[in-house]
Design an enzyme around this catalytic site. Structure first.
Site, mmCIF file in Angstrom:
data_model
loop_
_atom_site.group_PDB
_atom_site.id
_atom_site.type_symbol
_atom_site.label_atom_id
_atom_site.label_comp_id
_atom_site.label_asym_id
_atom_site.label_seq_id
_atom_site.Cartn_x
_atom_site.Cartn_y
_atom_site.Cartn_z
ATOM 1 C CB CYS A 340 -25.991 27.017 -50.033
ATOM 2 S SG CYS A 340 -25.077 25.508 -50.250
ATOM 3 N NE ARG A 369 -22.061 19.291 -55.619
ATOM 4 C CZ ARG A 369 -22.262 18.967 -54.353
ATOM 5 N NH1 ARG A 369 -21.555 17.996 -53.803
ATOM 6 N NH2 ARG A 369 -23.150 19.617 -53.638
ATOM 7 C CD GLN A 387 -26.856 18.673 -52.678
ATOM 8 O OE1 GLN A 387 -27.055 19.842 -52.952
ATOM 9 N NE2 GLN A 387 -25.880 18.281 -51.892
ATOM 10 C CG ASP A 389 -29.267 21.237 -50.137
ATOM 11 O OD1 ASP A 389 -28.845 21.004 -48.986
ATOM 12 O OD2 ASP A 389 -28.643 21.904 -50.978
ATOM 13 C CG HIS A 391 -29.469 25.720 -47.130
ATOM 14 N ND1 HIS A 391 -29.866 25.193 -48.325
ATOM 15 C CD2 HIS A 391 -28.135 25.485 -47.025
ATOM 16 C CE1 HIS A 391 -28.808 24.674 -48.935
ATOM 17 N NE2 HIS A 391 -27.750 24.830 -48.174
ATOM 18 C CE LYS A 472 -17.690 17.218 -42.640
ATOM 19 N NZ LYS A 472 -17.700 16.655 -43.950
ATOM 20 C CG HIS A 518 -24.940 24.254 -45.569
ATOM 21 N ND1 HIS A 518 -25.034 24.823 -46.814
ATOM 22 C CD2 HIS A 518 -24.165 25.078 -44.830
ATOM 23 C CE1 HIS A 518 -24.333 25.955 -46.811
ATOM 24 N NE2 HIS A 518 -23.794 26.125 -45.625
HETATM 25 ZN ZN LIG Z 1 -25.876 24.157 -48.510
#
Ligand SMILES: [Zn+2]
Ligand SMILES: [Zn+2]
Length: 644
Positions: A340, A369, A387, A389, A391, A472, A518
């Protein structure tokens, strides 16, 4: 005196004081009483033998309900501990909760349990169940409890902590006794051990006391218990099917990936075949994102601590991050646990106008992680993963449309991978922990539920479960054997645009703060891959399969022709393998089946003469002889087409 009880059918009845759950069940009907294992009074589960302490809303918990099975399983855990303590004098016992589909109990017996131990324990449990010993509840003071468990260090630690989640409140400790065995417990339990109709010990494992690697290592025994033999058998069959599909077994077997020990926990290497499937998935992902208005971006794996301070990760997420990397220049870096902040930096790299919104940034971003080793699980839970991912930065007024758009996009992608059934959870505002404006939360939550309703998805509201920064949606899929997997998350975020002081120019140049979403669709490529392997039991659909066509010559003299067939297949961009080995043709075909290649072409004398092949799809037991090569290629091309 009497108490008033409200039954689930909305009727109410009055009962004399001291009425027990069993009596309530009997008053409703003998069949219900026979199936009852506990009673729920105002949402709290109680033993059937207990006089109800007050009136209120009641329902009888039966053995085949999810709650009833939990009571059954937890009761079976008591019997497990009882058996272990009688077979292993001096054993220390820790905790034994019910878990999904079963239960476990942790012990310290000074060594791991052997399969013979487990068989003996299971037999002793059957005897104890045969004795039909009643479970008796008893409340004692803390000192008395400490005396009872004088030689049980784990129990004493629990009593000392007087953790209200583990024993009942007000300084009283609840014990349950059956025959000579006593355990510390809140209950409830089935009335007697004889109510445990079908159980099985399934496996053993090491586990740390309190899940803490600094504390003693215990031996855990897992088991399962059901209301009937048939229910147990059906479960064991599901378990076997799940094991057959386990990606941790199929991964090395199909030569897709492995987890070498010297690499470190939770980290995998991808072999050529796995790498190829992964490429197909990633190519697909990039292509559909580009086609749906996303921009592909790239970010590095480490960033200065300043970035993680601004984003809040160093305050709220530091335990999930790898430790700091201190550089000579005096700067501290962290490996990224999330993408992010980088995407935010891209948004902020220059002034933004409302005309650019929604701005959708997308990256196949690898994050690291620091997950506890106990929770790591193959590709499903790793320490390093990629990911898909996104945004999305949008105007507040665009949020509803954008969420619907995102949800539809998500379902389209998941359908392309062969998933058909979806459900969702919507996490809403926690009244004690939230930031931003109330009307923004309301708008966003409404937008989420609207999007789900429009997409025709069943959803559950997880009241108050949202993170403080926004509501979410979690999308769950059902796989080929009915298991539910949580995949996609659409997370609205009011906090990061504040943290990074993001703005854009509205018409007339007024500065406004964008809203951020996200979204990880697969979640991680690795996890999604693991789920795909299990969903398809390793037999990927043709467009994903690493080897799409296996070409097998009957004898060496057919090898040249087999190679020519191979060329015709690779010419049309299919992934083919020509088998050149000393095995018999039967062995070669079996090997191709083991590797789950979607199509097998077998070529012999006649085929060489007539430019034909023997054609067989994976999963079909018959081979079609004498298919013209050109026709075979067309069939293959048709079947291998990727979703558009
Ligand atoms: Zn994010
Ligand atoms: Zn218990």
């Amino acid at each position: 005196m009497s108490i008033e009880l409200f039954l689930p059918d909305a009727t109410s009845r009055s009962y004399p004081d001291g009425t027990t759950g069993t009596e309530v069940a009997e008053s409703i009907g003998p069949r219900l009483a026979a199936a009852a294992v506990a009673i729920s009074l105002n949402g709290q589960l109680l033993d059937l033998s207990r006089p109800l302490p007050s009136g209120g809303l009641v329902s009888i918990i039966t053995e085949s309900s999810e709650e009833g099975r939990q009571v059954l399983r937890h009761s079976t855990a008591h019997v497990l501990a009882q058996a272990v303590l009688s077979l292993f004098p001096g054993a220390h016992f820790a905790i034994g909760p019910a878990i999904e589909d079963g239960f476990y109990y942790d012990f310290d017996v000074g060594r791991p349990f052997t399969p013979d131990d487990v068989a003996a324990i299971q037999e002793r449990m059957s005897d104890l169940i045969g004795d039909d010993q009643p479970f008796e509840r008893q409340e004692v003071g803390k000192d008395e409890a400490l005396a009872i468990f004088a030689d049980q260090p784990f129990k004493k630690e629990i009593i000392d902590a007087v953790d209200p989640t583990e024993i009942s409140g007000e300084g009283e400790v609840t014990l349950y006794r059956n025959d000579g065995f006593i355990d510390l417990c809140r209950g409830p339990h089935v009335p007697s051990t004889g109510r445990i109709k079908a159980f099985r010990l399934t496996r053993t494992a090491g586990a740390y006391w309190r899940g803490d690697e600094q504390r003693p290592q215990l031996q855990r025994i897992y088991g399962t218990a059901w209301e009937s033999r048939a229910a147990l058998d059906a479960y064991l069959q599901r378990l076997e099917e799940a094991e057959r599909r386990d990606h941790r077994r199929l991964g090395p077997e199909l030569d897709l990936f492995s987890f070498p020990r010297e690499l470190g926990s939770g980290l995998a290497v991808w072999h050529p075949k796995g790498g190829l499937v992964r490429k197909v998935i990633e190519d697909y992902s990039r292509r559909v994102h580009l086609a749906h208005g996303y921009h592909i971006v790239v970010s590095p794996h480490v960033a200065r601590s300043q970035l993680w301070k601004t984003s809040g990760h160093l305050n709220f997420y530091v335990e999930g991050m790898y430790p700091a990397i201190d550089l000579d220049e005096g700067d501290t870096y962290f490996v990224k646990p999330m993408n992010c902040p980088f995407h935010i930096l891209i948004f902020r790299a220059r002034p933004r106008s409302y005309r650019e919104l929604p701005l959708r940034l997308y990256e196949l971003g690898t994050v690291y992680r620091y997950e506890r080793s106990g929770v790591l699980h193959g590709l499903l839970r790793m320490r390093g993963f990629t990911q898909d991912d996104s945004h999305i930065f949008c105007r507040r007024g665009q949020l509803a449309d954008e969420l619907l758009n995102l949800l539809e996009f998500t379902l389209m992608v998941l359908r392309d991978f062969g998933f058909e059934e979806f459900e969702a959870d919507v996490s809403t505002r926690n009244p004690d922990k939230w930031m931003g404006a109330l009307d923004m939360w309301e708008e966003a939550t409404e937008a989420l539920t609207d999007a789900l309703a429009k997409a025709g998805l069943n959803y559950r509201i997880a009241e108050g479960e949202a993170a403080f920064y926004g509501p979410k949606i979690d999308v769950h899929i059902k796989d080929a054997i009915g298991r539910r997997w949580q995949l996609t998350t659409l997370q609205v975020d009011f906090a990061q645009p504040e943290n990074f002081v993001l703005d854009y120019a509205e018409a007339g140049n007024r500065k406004e703060r964008p809203v951020m979403i996200h979204r990880a669709l697969f979640g991680s490529v690795e996890r999604f891959f693991g789920i795909l392997v299990e969903h398809y039991a390793g037999a990927f659909p043709m467009w994903l399969a690493p080897v799409q066509v296996s070409i097998i010559p009957v004898a060496d003299r057919h090898l040249d022709y087999a190679r020519r067939v191979g060329e015709s297949v690779t010419e049309v961009d299919l992934r083919a393998e020509v088998v050149d080995s000393d095995e018999t043709v039967g062995e070669k075909i079996r090997a191709a089946l083991t590797m789950k290649h979607p199509a097998v072409l077998v070529v012999g004398d006649k085929d060489v003469e007539q430019e034909t092949v023997g054609f067989r799809w994976y999963g079909e037991d018959r081979e079609q002889r004498g298919v013209a090569l050109q026709q075979a290629v067309e069939l293959l091309v048709d079947a291998a087409r990727a979703p558009q």
